[in-house]
Design an enzyme around this catalytic site. Structure first.
Site, PDB file in Angstrom:
ATOM      1  N   ASP A  62     -10.213  -4.982  -6.781  1.00 39.17           N
ATOM      2  CA  ASP A  62     -10.115  -4.664  -8.203  1.00 39.17           C
ATOM      3  C   ASP A  62     -10.834  -5.707  -9.054  1.00 39.17           C
ATOM      4  O   ASP A  62     -11.372  -6.702  -8.549  1.00 39.17           O
ATOM      5  CB  ASP A  62      -8.648  -4.569  -8.617  1.00 39.17           C
ATOM      6  CG  ASP A  62      -7.926  -3.443  -7.897  1.00 39.17           C
ATOM      7  OD1 ASP A  62      -8.483  -2.340  -7.834  1.00 39.17           O
ATOM      8  OD2 ASP A  62      -6.808  -3.691  -7.383  1.00 39.17           O
ATOM      9  N   TYR A 106      -6.430 -11.088   3.686  1.00 38.29           N
ATOM     10  CA  TYR A 106      -6.466 -11.537   2.300  1.00 38.29           C
ATOM     11  C   TYR A 106      -5.914 -12.949   2.188  1.00 38.29           C
ATOM     12  O   TYR A 106      -5.017 -13.351   2.949  1.00 38.29           O
ATOM     13  CB  TYR A 106      -5.627 -10.618   1.409  1.00 38.29           C
ATOM     14  CG  TYR A 106      -6.304  -9.313   1.034  1.00 38.29           C
ATOM     15  CD1 TYR A 106      -7.103  -9.225  -0.106  1.00 38.29           C
ATOM     16  CD2 TYR A 106      -6.138  -8.168   1.816  1.00 38.29           C
ATOM     17  CE1 TYR A 106      -7.719  -8.040  -0.455  1.00 38.29           C
ATOM     18  CE2 TYR A 106      -6.748  -6.980   1.476  1.00 38.29           C
ATOM     19  CZ  TYR A 106      -7.546  -6.920   0.339  1.00 38.29           C
ATOM     20  OH  TYR A 106      -8.153  -5.740  -0.002  1.00 38.29           O
TER      21      TYR A 106
END
Length: 563
Positions: free
Chosen positions: A227, A298
């Site tokens: 994002d 991540y």
């Protein structure tokens, strides 16, 4: 010595003009004089006297170089000219009597004119005439420039992309996301450019793809969506791009060195915070960047003063994430996806200490930097940021570690409670793992990858890092100066209204201020995902019916107008 041979013409520019009588030797001026030809008899006589003097001078010079054969002809012609000049007849007529090679050529120049003898009427006429000449010359010059520009512009040749072979490749690249509106290309206008949008433009600019808009035509696929603000260090896309090798030659890895230098070409066309560093020229059969990825890793970075966050409690809560669970309460529901399955597998979740940063300002102890590593097969929208938002509540001792297990129990929490997500900038997609048959090559692995290519890529990244280090040190120094100059009292004494308020850590350094903390279990919840999906479907139907109604109304108006 040959002295003068004077090709020239003698003409008159008319009333109220300046005339420049210039003698030329084979086109080069040897003397010049100017005089205004106005209505005044004084200036007419002056011009005629100048003309006479030059005609006689030419006559004398020509006699010196004339042959005996031409001397008689020259004397006869100048006798007629002399007769006309003595009678003060028209100067143009005198010039016409001369041979072509002896005529004066008059050019317009800017003369030095003594205007004190001019009458008021002559001066006004002269000003009007100069204004007209200026406007005409400007228009002519601008027209000439435009014509030249049109001639210089060349028509670009149309590039026939279909005449070239293509091949499926995978590109691995890194980017810093805080300057971009996310990874995914958006065909609507966005406040910031997208990473994929710039990569597709670079591919189209290098003539590696036919269109930056037609993603289906090049079989485009991405590994993991990030994002706005989120970075990635091992993002992967796969697509078909132009090749300089035939389909048969592409099958032989020995020909890889003859292929286009994809890494070099793209990095030249991309900004320095987006770097392509690996390419797979021979992906396995059926390869897809999204579905062929085995796992994604991540990292979330954050800083904390000593005692500000309970890292042990956060680690205990994170361990409850490992395994396959329904993560509907740790994501954002997107009705357009019509998702009903929220099970995802987390392979590992842990915290580790990165480094200690020197104390600054009123801090007496160094600040610690930590990283949260989350390794899973796939992730939902905003899943990592939602997880970190809950873990920050646990670290502030506002929630117990058991809150994670409670939110994973969809029977206890069938709908997601409303809480704050963690900030986007500290999040980075650190790695995307594929099977071993996906063989990556760097620029140095290929013969067309010059040694300077990876060096320049590293130099770009070093420049970004250096810029960050200097800015970080300047910010630290600024904090030291301000906090030493202004002694900050306790928060309650500085602003009594903050005494009863709670600052929720969301990883951005600012936090979210609340009048009082409300436990997650007592908060309002979002609608069930089935309700959100139905709401989206109903809205889409209404929009479609409205569009059909407008189309039908337009057709009726067109038929009525035609009738």
């Amino acid at each position: 010595m040959h002295r003068l041979r004077l090709p020239a013409t003698l003409t008159s520019l008319g009333r109220g003009s300046e005339a420049s009588y210039i003698l030329h030797r084979r086109g080069s001026p040897v003397s010049a004089f100017t005089t205004p030809l106005s209505h005044s008899r004084h200036f007419k006589l002056q011009a005629q006297s100048y003309a006479k003097a030059h005609v006689y001078k030419v006559y004398d010079l020509e006699r010196e170089v004339a042959t005996e054969r031409n001397l008689r002809e020259l004397d006869e012609r100048f006798a007629e000219v002399d007769k006309e000049l003595k009678g003060h007849t028209n100067i143009t007529r005198c010039g016409a009597l001369l041979p072509d090679r002896l005529r004066y050529r008059m050019d317009e120049i800017t003369p030095k004119v003594d205007y004190k003898f001019w009458t008021k009427r002559d001066l006004i006429n002269r000003i009007d005439e100069l204004e007209r000449l200026t406007e005409t010359s400007i228009a002519d010059s601008s027209l000439e420039v435009n014509v030249k520009k049109k001639k210089i512009k060349k028509q670009e040749k149309e590039f026939d992309f279909k005449a070239h072979p293509t091949r499926l490749v995978a590109l691995r690249f890194a980017y810093l996301g805080w300057n971009y509106n996310g990874l995914n290309v958006q065909f609507d206008k966005t406040p910031l450019p997208t990473v994929e949008g710039l990569i597709l433009k670079a591919l189209a600019r290098c003539r590696l793809i036919e269109s930056e808009v037609d993603l289906k035509g090049c079989e485009f696929s991405r590994c993991g969506r990030t994002d706005k603000g989120v970075s990635a260090l091992a993002q992967v896309i796969s697509l078909k791009i132009r090749s300089r090798l035939s389909p048969e030659e592409q099958q032989d890895e020995a020909n890889d060195d003859r292929e286009f230098p994809y890494i070099t070409q793209l990095n030249h066309a991309l900004p320095p915070d987006i770097r392509v560093y690996q390419v797979c020229l021979h992906p396995p059969e059926g390869f897809d960047a999204r579905h062929s990825c085995r796992s994604r890793h991540y990292k979330y970075f954050f800083a904390a003063r000593p005692g500000e966050l309970d890292i042990n409690a956060m680690s205990e809560a994170a361990r409850m994430l490992v395994g396959t669970h329904d993560f509907r309460n740790f994501c954002k529901i997107d009705g357009s996806k019509q998702m009903t399955h929220f099970y995802r597998e987390i392979l590992s979740a842990s915290f580790s200490h990165v480094k200690s940063v020197a104390s600054a300002g009123n801090d007496t102890e160094p600040t610690d930097v930590y990283v949260f590593d989350l390794h899973g097969t796939a992730f939902l929208w905003h899943q990592v940021r939602c997880i970190m938002g809950i873990l920050f509540l646990v670290g502030q001792r506002l929630e117990q570690p058991a809150i994670v297990a409670n939110l994973l129990d969809v029977e206890r929490y069938p709908c997601k409670p409303i809480y704050d997500m963690a900030d986007d900038v500290p999040l980075v997609l650190y790695d995307c793992e594929f099977d071993s048959d996906v063989r990556w090559k760097t620029a140095t692995d290929l013969a067309n990858g010059q040694s300077a290519t990876p060096g320049s890529t590293i130099a770009d990244v070093y420049a970004l890092w250096y810029d960050g280090v200097i800015k970080n040190e300047m910010q630290r120094t600024m904090r030291n100066v301000l906090e030493s100059a202004v002694r900050l009292p306790e928060r309650a004494a500085l602003n009594p209204r903050l005494a009863d308020r709670v600052q929720i850590n969301v990883g951005d350094g600012w936090g979210k201020w609340r009048s009082a903390y409300e436990p997650v279990e007592k908060r309002k919840v979002t609608d069930h995902f089935e309700v959100q999906n139905e709401r989206y479907r109903s809205r889409k139907v209404r929009v479609g019916e409205h569009a059909e109604g407008e189309q039908a109304e337009g057709e009726e108006k067109s038929e009525a107008a035609a009738a």
